[in-house]
Enzyme design. Structure first.
Site, short mmCIF file in Angstrom:
data_model
loop_
_atom_site.label_atom_id
_atom_site.label_comp_id
_atom_site.label_asym_id
_atom_site.label_seq_id
_atom_site.Cartn_x
_atom_site.Cartn_y
_atom_site.Cartn_z
CB ALA A 1 -5.68 12.05 -22.44
N GLY B 1 -9.53 10.64 -15.62
CA GLY B 1 -8.63 10.64 -14.47
C GLY B 1 -7.59 11.73 -14.53
CB THR C 1 -2.17 15.34 -14.62
OG1 THR C 1 -2.14 16.04 -15.87
CG2 THR C 1 -0.76 15.23 -14.08
CE1 TYR D 1 3.69 17.25 -5.49
CE2 TYR D 1 4.09 19.61 -5.37
CZ TYR D 1 3.40 18.54 -5.90
OH TYR D 1 2.43 18.75 -6.85
NE ARG E 1 1.19 19.59 -12.74
CZ ARG E 1 1.41 18.72 -13.74
NH1 ARG E 1 2.56 18.05 -13.78
NH2 ARG E 1 0.51 18.52 -14.66
CG ASP F 1 -3.76 21.66 -10.73
OD1 ASP F 1 -4.26 21.56 -9.60
OD2 ASP F 1 -2.92 20.85 -11.17
CB ALA G 1 -5.88 15.42 -6.91
CG HIS H 1 -1.54 1.13 23.01
ND1 HIS H 1 -0.41 1.92 22.89
CD2 HIS H 1 -1.15 -0.04 23.56
CE1 HIS H 1 0.63 1.25 23.37
NE2 HIS H 1 0.21 0.05 23.78
#
Length: 472
Positions: free
Chosen positions: A37, A40, A42, A193, A280, A319, A327, A451
Site C-alpha cells: 500500500a 507509513g 496502518t 482505547y 487487533r 505488532d 508504533a 513555571h
C-alpha cells in the site's frame, strides 16, 4: 523481470519497517523494502495520525459549540457553529499524504529501493513480490518481517454488514476515519482505547454515541483511578456506556445493534453506524509463513531480545511480535535490527515503553502501576499531585487529572509514572526518560521544571512521595 539481490529485505513499510530500512540505508546496508500500500503503514495512513487529526478537530468543534451555548467562562462567544466533515477528512488526508511522501523521500535519501506489491516467501532467503508489472523475485541475506496487525472482526458483526439499504453499516476504525458525514447514532463495540478515542470524538462532533463493553469497566488496561476522569467526561458528553454487556448481532432489519446485559436483559441500540473496536490481531497469514519454520508465541511470531525468529537471518518487529502493539515499540525494534544487521552489537533492553490513550482527558502510563509494583513484591512510595493545584492547568481550563509517581521505598528508584489530564501525552517522553535512565525521586524533585507548565505536577508528585510537596 530481473532478480534483485540485497543484504537486507524489509517486508512492510509501517513504522517498524520504514525505520529499519532508513537506518540500515544510513549504515550502508544494501536494503530493499516491500510495501503493498502506502509507506507509513496502518499508523500513518489509517491509524495513529489520522485518528489524532480527527480528535483534534472534534475538540475544537466541541469548544466552539460550548462557546455558542454560552458555556465559556472566558467570555468568548460564537454563533451557529457547524462542521463540514468531508472537508475535515480532506484536511486529515492532506496530513497523511504529506507524511507518506516524507517517508518515501527519507527512504530514497537513505538509498533504500522500494518495491510496491504483495510479498510472499518462497523460502528463508527468497521472496516473490506481485507487482503491477509482474512478479519480482528478491533474494536477501537477511529478512525482516514487519507485517503489522489488522482489526479483529466479530463473527456476528462482519465489517460492511447490513441487511437493508437503510440499515446500519458495520465499520472498523479505518471506516470511521473515512466517514464524510457525522452519523446521528453511533454504536461502539469495545471500550478500549480505540473505541473510546473515536467514540469521544464523534460525540463531540454531534453523534449520539452508545458504547458497549463486555467487561465491567472501561479501559481495562489502566487502573480505575486513571480512568475515572474519562468516565466523567463520557457522562458529561451524554455518551451512554453499557458495561458487562455482550453484543449478539444486528436486528433483522439491520437498523439496530442487539446486546445482552449481565442480568440477561436484552438491549436494542438504534444505530446508523456500528463501530467495532475489540482489538487487533497480528497479520501472520498471506505472506508465505507456511513456507518457513517459524516458532510461534501464541498467535504472534516468537522473537528473542534481538528480534530474531527461530530461523537464521529472519527477524520480526512490531505488532506481529506481540504486545504492546505500539508504533514507537516497532520503531525502536526496527532501528535495533538495522544496526544488528550492519554489524553493531545491540539488544532489546528497554526498561519501559510508554502507553498513551488519547481520550479526553488523555492518559499516560510508563513502567509499573502501584498494583503491579506491589504484586512484584515491592515496598513502594507513591506521590500524586492534582492538576487542580497547577497554575498552568487552571489557565488552560484543564484542571481534571493528576500525575502519579511510584518508587521503591528503600532507595527511591522510580518504578512507574502515570498521569491523566489534558495534553498529558506530551509529558510521556519525560516520564520514559526518567525510568530509562534510572532516576530516583530526588532526581525528579531536584530538576527545575519551568513555571507555569503542567510539567510542574511531575516534580510536585516526586516531592509528595518524599513527604514535602510544596503546593498541596
Amino acid at each position: 523481470m530481473k532478480e534483485i539481490t540485497c543484504k537486507l529485505l524489509v517486508i512492510g513499510a509501517g513504522p517498524g519497517g520504514y525505520v529499519c530500512a532508513i537506518r540500515a540505508g544510513q549504515l550502508g546496508v544494501d536494503t530493499v523494502i516491500v510495501e503493498m500500500a502506502k509507506p507509513g503503514g496502518t499508523c500513518l495512513n489509517i491509524g495513529c495520525i489520522p485518528s489524532k487529526a480527527i480528535i483534534h478537530a472534534a475538540d475544537d468543534f466541541a469548544k466552539t459549540v460550548a462557546m455558542a451555548a454560552g458555556k465559556n467562562a472566558m467570555g468568548i462567544k460564537a454563533d451557529n457553529p457547524a462542521i463540514d466533515l468531508a472537508k475535515t477528512m480532506a484536511w486529515k488526508d492532506g496530513i497523511t499524504g504529506r507524511l507518506t511522501l516524507g517517508v518515501a523521500g527519507l527512504l530514497k535519501k537513505a538509498g533504500v529501493k522500494i518495491v510496491v506489491g504483495r510479498a510472499k516467501f518462497r523460502d528463508g532467503k527468497t521472496v516473490a513480490v506481485e507487482t503491477e508489472t509482474g512478479e519480482q523475485v528478491i533474494r536477501a541475506e537477511n529478512i525482516v518481517i514487519t507485517t503489522g496487525s489488522a482489526p479483529v472482526e466479530l463473527p456476528m458483526l462482519p465489517f460492511g454488514g447490513s441487511t437493508s439499504p437503510s440499515g446500519a453499516k458495520v465499520i472498523s476504525s479505518t471506516g470511521a476515519l473515512s466517514l464524510t458525514e457525522v452519523p446521528a447514532r453511533l454504536a461502539v463495540v469495545g471500550a478500549g482505547y480505540i473505541g473510546l478515542e473515536l467514540g469521544l470524538a464523534f460525540a463531540k462532533l454531534g453523534a449520539k454515541v452508545t458504547i458497549v463493553e463486555a467487561l465491567d469497566r472501561i479501559l481495562p488496561l489502566y487502573d480505575t483511578q486513571l480512568t475515572q476522569p474519562v468516565a466523567r467526561r463520557l457522562a458529561a458528553l451524554g455518551v451512554e456506556v453499557l458495561l458487562g454487556t455482550k453484543v449478539k448481532g444486528m436486528s433483522s432489519n439491520g437498523e439496530a445493534l442487539l446486546a445482552e446485559t449481565g442480568s440477561g436483559e436484552e438491549r436494542r441500540i438504534a444505530a446508523d453506524r456500528i463501530l467495532v473496536t475489540v482489538g487487533r490481531k497480528p497479520v501472520t497469514e498471506g505472506w508465505g509463513r507456511e513456507e518457513l519454520e517459524l516458532d510461534m508465541d501464541g498467535r504472534f511470531l516468537r522473537v528473542d531480545e534481538q528480534c530474531r525468529t527461530s530461523m537464521r537471518g529472519i527477524y520480526a518487529v512490531g505488532d506481529v511480535t506481540g504486545e504492546p502493539m505500539l508504533a514507537h515499540r516497532a520503531m525502536a525494534q526496527g532501528e535495533m535490527v538495522a544496526e544488528i544487521v550492519s554489524g553493531k552489537r545491540r539488544s532489546w533492553d528497554k526498561r519501559a515503553i510508554p502507553a498513551v490513550c488519547f481520550t479526553d482527558p488523555e492518559i499516560v502510563s510508563v513502567g509499573m502501576s502501584p498494583d503491579e509494583a506491589r504484586a512484584a513484591g515491592r515496598e513502594i512510595k507513591i506521590g500524586q499531585f492534582p492538576f487542580s493545584a497547577n497554575g498552568r492547568a487552571m489557565t488552560l481550563s484543564a484542571e481534571e487529572g493528576f500525575v502519579r509517581v511510584v518508587a521503591r521505598a528503600d532507595n527511591h528508584l522510580v518504578l512507574g509514572i502515570q498521569a491523566v489530564g489534558a495534553g498529558i501525552s506530551e509529558l510521556s517522553a519525560a516520564f520514559s526518560l526518567a525510568i530509562e535512565m534510572g532516576a530516583r525521586l530526588e532526581d525528579i524533585a531536584g530538576t527545575i521544571h519551568a513555571h507555569p507548565t503542567q510539567s510542574e505536577a511531575f516534580a510536585e508528585a516526586a516531592l509528595k512521595a518524599l513527604g514535602h510537596a510544596l503546593h498541596i
